[in-house]
Design an enzyme around this catalytic site. Structure first.
Site, PDB file in Angstrom:
ATOM      1  N   GLU A 168      -5.191   1.959   2.073  1.00  0.00           N
ATOM      2  CA  GLU A 168      -5.243   0.732   2.898  1.00  0.00           C
ATOM      3  C   GLU A 168      -5.522   1.066   4.362  1.00  0.00           C
ATOM      4  O   GLU A 168      -6.269   0.375   5.049  1.00  0.00           O
ATOM      5  CB  GLU A 168      -3.906  -0.025   2.783  1.00  0.00           C
ATOM      6  CG  GLU A 168      -3.867  -1.371   3.498  1.00  0.00           C
ATOM      7  CD  GLU A 168      -3.369  -1.317   4.935  1.00  0.00           C
ATOM      8  OE1 GLU A 168      -3.408  -2.337   5.629  1.00  0.00           O
ATOM      9  OE2 GLU A 168      -2.954  -0.215   5.389  1.00  0.00           O
ATOM     10  N   GLU A 169      -4.899   2.159   4.812  1.00  0.00           N
ATOM     11  CA  GLU A 169      -4.937   2.497   6.239  1.00  0.00           C
ATOM     12  C   GLU A 169      -6.320   2.905   6.727  1.00  0.00           C
ATOM     13  O   GLU A 169      -6.536   3.067   7.927  1.00  0.00           O
ATOM     14  CB  GLU A 169      -3.946   3.639   6.535  1.00  0.00           C
ATOM     15  CG  GLU A 169      -2.484   3.318   6.229  1.00  0.00           C
ATOM     16  CD  GLU A 169      -1.858   2.405   7.260  1.00  0.00           C
ATOM     17  OE1 GLU A 169      -2.591   1.856   8.100  1.00  0.00           O
ATOM     18  OE2 GLU A 169      -0.624   2.232   7.215  1.00  0.00           O
ATOM     19  N   ASP A 196       3.655  -5.677   2.966  1.00  0.00           N
ATOM     20  CA  ASP A 196       3.296  -4.552   3.831  1.00  0.00           C
ATOM     21  C   ASP A 196       4.194  -4.631   5.061  1.00  0.00           C
ATOM     22  O   ASP A 196       3.939  -5.412   5.970  1.00  0.00           O
ATOM     23  CB  ASP A 196       1.814  -4.636   4.215  1.00  0.00           C
ATOM     24  CG  ASP A 196       1.375  -3.453   5.069  1.00  0.00           C
ATOM     25  OD1 ASP A 196       2.210  -2.562   5.332  1.00  0.00           O
ATOM     26  OD2 ASP A 196       0.195  -3.421   5.475  1.00  0.00           O
ATOM     27  N   ASP A 245       5.820   1.359   7.068  1.00  0.00           N
ATOM     28  CA  ASP A 245       4.399   1.093   6.752  1.00  0.00           C
ATOM     29  C   ASP A 245       3.871   2.142   5.794  1.00  0.00           C
ATOM     30  O   ASP A 245       3.349   3.151   6.218  1.00  0.00           O
ATOM     31  CB  ASP A 245       3.619   1.091   8.072  1.00  0.00           C
ATOM     32  CG  ASP A 245       2.193   0.614   7.898  1.00  0.00           C
ATOM     33  OD1 ASP A 245       1.855   0.105   6.828  1.00  0.00           O
ATOM     34  OD2 ASP A 245       1.404   0.772   8.856  1.00  0.00           O
ATOM     35  N   HIS A 259       0.821  -1.221   0.000  1.00  0.00           N
ATOM     36  CA  HIS A 259       0.000   0.000   0.000  1.00  0.00           C
ATOM     37  C   HIS A 259       0.846   1.258   0.000  1.00  0.00           C
ATOM     38  O   HIS A 259       1.857   1.363   0.674  1.00  0.00           O
ATOM     39  CB  HIS A 259      -1.040  -0.001   1.123  1.00  0.00           C
ATOM     40  CG  HIS A 259      -0.511   0.105   2.518  1.00  0.00           C
ATOM     41  ND1 HIS A 259      -0.325   1.293   3.171  1.00  0.00           N
ATOM     42  CD2 HIS A 259      -0.139  -0.858   3.409  1.00  0.00           C
ATOM     43  CE1 HIS A 259       0.123   1.079   4.394  1.00  0.00           C
ATOM     44  NE2 HIS A 259       0.254  -0.219   4.569  1.00  0.00           N
ATOM     45  N   HIS A 317       2.410   4.427  12.080  1.00  0.00           N
ATOM     46  CA  HIS A 317       1.267   5.341  12.240  1.00  0.00           C
ATOM     47  C   HIS A 317       1.637   6.567  13.082  1.00  0.00           C
ATOM     48  O   HIS A 317       0.755   7.218  13.643  1.00  0.00           O
ATOM     49  CB  HIS A 317       0.040   4.633  12.839  1.00  0.00           C
ATOM     50  CG  HIS A 317      -0.425   3.458  12.026  1.00  0.00           C
ATOM     51  ND1 HIS A 317      -1.469   2.640  12.393  1.00  0.00           N
ATOM     52  CD2 HIS A 317       0.006   2.946  10.841  1.00  0.00           C
ATOM     53  CE1 HIS A 317      -1.648   1.695  11.490  1.00  0.00           C
ATOM     54  NE2 HIS A 317      -0.753   1.858  10.540  1.00  0.00           N
TER      55      HIS A 317
HETATM   56  N1  BES Z   1       0.820  -2.551   8.055  1.00  0.00           N
HETATM   57  C1  BES Z   1      -0.325  -2.475   8.896  1.00  0.00           C
HETATM   58  C2  BES Z   1      -0.742  -3.823   9.442  1.00  0.00           C
HETATM   59  C3  BES Z   1       0.185  -4.447  10.444  1.00  0.00           C
HETATM   60  C4  BES Z   1       0.700  -3.706  11.488  1.00  0.00           C
HETATM   61  C5  BES Z   1       0.480  -5.785  10.350  1.00  0.00           C
HETATM   62  C6  BES Z   1       1.545  -4.312  12.421  1.00  0.00           C
HETATM   63  C7  BES Z   1       1.293  -6.396  11.271  1.00  0.00           C
HETATM   64  C8  BES Z   1       1.836  -5.647  12.306  1.00  0.00           C
HETATM   65  C9  BES Z   1      -1.500  -1.891   8.119  1.00  0.00           C
HETATM   66  O1  BES Z   1      -1.106  -0.835   7.298  1.00  0.00           O
HETATM   67  C10 BES Z   1      -2.521  -1.384   9.082  1.00  0.00           C
HETATM   68  O2  BES Z   1      -2.248  -0.498   9.828  1.00  0.00           O
HETATM   69  N2  BES Z   1      -3.695  -1.982   9.062  1.00  0.00           N
HETATM   70  C11 BES Z   1      -4.776  -1.586   9.912  1.00  0.00           C
HETATM   71  C12 BES Z   1      -6.022  -2.351   9.554  1.00  0.00           C
HETATM   72  C13 BES Z   1      -6.758  -1.788   8.382  1.00  0.00           C
HETATM   73  C14 BES Z   1      -7.927  -2.696   8.043  1.00  0.00           C
HETATM   74  C15 BES Z   1      -7.226  -0.370   8.624  1.00  0.00           C
HETATM   75  C16 BES Z   1      -4.466  -1.935  11.371  1.00  0.00           C
HETATM   76  O3  BES Z   1      -3.687  -2.848  11.629  1.00  0.00           O
HETATM   77  O4  BES Z   1      -5.057  -1.301  12.240  1.00  0.00           O
HETATM   78 ZN    ZN Z   2       0.642  -1.128   6.358  1.00  0.00          ZN
END
Ligand code: BES
Ligand code: ZN
Length: 433
Positions: free
Chosen positions: A254-255, A282, A220, A202, A358
């Site tokens: 994606e976020e 990712d 990320d 992403h 984040h």
């Molecule tokens: N890269 C992250 C997911 C992640 C974080 C995987 C830490 C493993 C370890 C992704 O960009 C993310 O932040 N995803 C969101 C979920 C999405 C459906 C909004 C999350 O994890 O809150």
């Molecule tokens: Zn991510």
């Protein structure tokens, strides 16, 4: 108040397909319902659960508070939380039933492209991955609604386009209706063009403050985008001609609920595009655990994951382990839900993950200002593209290369060039004989 009324109307008449303009349906872990309720309550709204199936629930949720929910999910839920935004109630309900359709014939995952893989692997360059992450993290943010997020799409499209002059290779923007667009590079298949292999990551980043935030998103997921960028560069530099169509994708948004990948997966489903595999990169550059590559077991295909372990053992020379996100943590889940075999090789095990994501602190510094870890994922990505895409790598991987971003590679490049020349000469001799 208007929103509250709309929300009430939405919930009362559950059969209408679309949520009101300023509301979306989300699917979210049932255990995270109190968090969602708290966010809504803080803004004077009351949420009612629309539907539930054990661990997953569906809610109508105000758009304005999605950002805040994303942050709270990250802060309050050890596994980062996670929710998915849907455009219609039907689609949200479909997400309740996450079991993968397994009605497709099992793919042949035999490894038989060693020569082609070995022809491109030496050209993968950690310095270039580092350079691309550096350029992406320097953008103020890559938020899906910001001008800099939109500019990131155009920047990446132009970069990918610069990798080849081949007319059959296209690089396109996929418009989702918000500022940031997904970027899709297509290398058409020669003999099985209707079978598509997808490698994705992403492009967007997020931190508190939305469009005004400083969100470098180096790990990320600038790391995944930079890894894919290097894979694209070497595949095209070696004039790779896959039997199947290979697409490299940088998903928008994606976020904020896997929105870009979901839009693409849904469009492909409607067009009946046969995606035979999807690989999600990712977060690839923070080595949090002793073992190198962690394959997420949930929302992924066990058969394709086994294929990946063979690729790692054969071509990457890295150690691997199995772990789980615990929820639909990235874009692989969009493909998984569309019935596509998906995988998510990850940089660390969940409990050792990079805690700076984040925030404004998600920079290359967290990875020691090098891209050694991401290089392993680039090797895996290139091997995946070639062993699943099949076909041949033709020219030399260094022939098309732009000037190197770092010095000190001259000898190595000379040797690689010589090696490729020997390969070509040998192939020509074989053809003559
Ligand atoms: N890269 C992250 C997911 C992640 C974080 C995987 C830490 C493993 C370890 C992704 O960009 C993310 O932040 N995803 C969101 C979920 C999405 C459906 C909004 C999350 O994890 O809150
Ligand atoms: Zn991510």
């Amino acid at each position: 108040m208007r929103r509250l009324l709309l929300l009430a109307a939405t919930l009362a008449g559950c059969s209408q397909p679309a949520a009101p303009a300023d509301t979306h349906y989300i699917s979210i872990g049932t255990d995270a319902l109190p968090t969602a309720r708290a966010v809504a309550a803080a803004h004077g709204a009351q949420l009612a659960r629309v539907d539930t199936d054990g661990p997953v629930s569906v809610l109508a949720f105000p758009d304005d508070e999605l950002d805040e929910l994303a942050h709270l999910m990250h802060e309050q839920h050890d596994r980062c939380g996670g929710f998915i935004v849907h455009d219609s109630l039907d689609e949200a309900r479909a997400a309740l039933h996450v079991a993968q359709r397994d009605d497709r014939p099992q793919l042949d995952y035999t490894l038989d492209r060693a020569a082609a893989v070995h022809a491109v692997l030496p050209a993968l360059d950690a310095a270039r991955i580092l350079g691309t992450i550096g350029e992406l993290q320097a953008m103020k943010n890559r938020y899906y609604q910001s001008e800099s997020g939109a500019a990131a799409s155009r920047w990446l499209r132009d970069k990918w386009r610069s990798f080849t002059t081949r007319a059959d290779v296209t690089v396109e923007l996929f418009d989702h209706g918000y500022a940031q667009k997904s970027v899709i590079l297509t290398i058409p298949g020669t003999t099985r063009p209707n079978e598509v292999v997808v490698l994705g990551g992403h492009l967007d980043s997020i931190a508190r403050g939305g469009t005004a935030s400083t969100a470098p998103g180096a790990d990320d997921d600038a790391s995944g985008i930079a890894t894919l960028t290097e894979v694209a560069r070497v595949l095209l530099a070696s004039d790779y001609r896959p039997a199947r169509t290979v697409q490299i994708m940088a998903y928008a948004a994606e976020e904020v609920g896997l929105r870009g990948s979901q839009g693409i997966a849904r469009a492909y489903q409607q067009r009946k595009v046969n995606v035979v595999g999807a690989l999600q990169l990712d977060m690839t550059n923070y080595q949090g655990s002793a073992k190198d590559i962690w394959l997420m077991k949930d929302f992924t295909s066990a058969a394709q994951n086994t294929f990946l372990t063979a690729l790692i053992d054969t071509y990457v020379g890295a150690t691997w382990g199995l772990d789980a996100c615990g929820y639909a943590c990235s874009d692989h889940a969009s493909w998984y839900r569309a019935g596509v075999p998906a995988s998510m090789p990850f940089e660390a095990r969940m409990r050792d993950r990079n805690m700076a994501i984040h925030t404004g602190k998600d920079t290359l510094e967290m990875s020691g200002n090098n891209a050694a870890h991401a290089l392993k994922f680039a090797r895996l990505g290139a091997a995946y593209a070639i062993e699943l895409g099949k076909g041949e790598a033709g020219g030399t991987a260094t022939a098309m290369a732009a000037p190197a971003t770092s010095s000190g590679h001259a000898w190595w490049k000379l040797l690689a060039g010589l090696g490729a020349a020997v390969l070509i000469a040998r192939r020509a001799t074989r053809r003559r004989g």
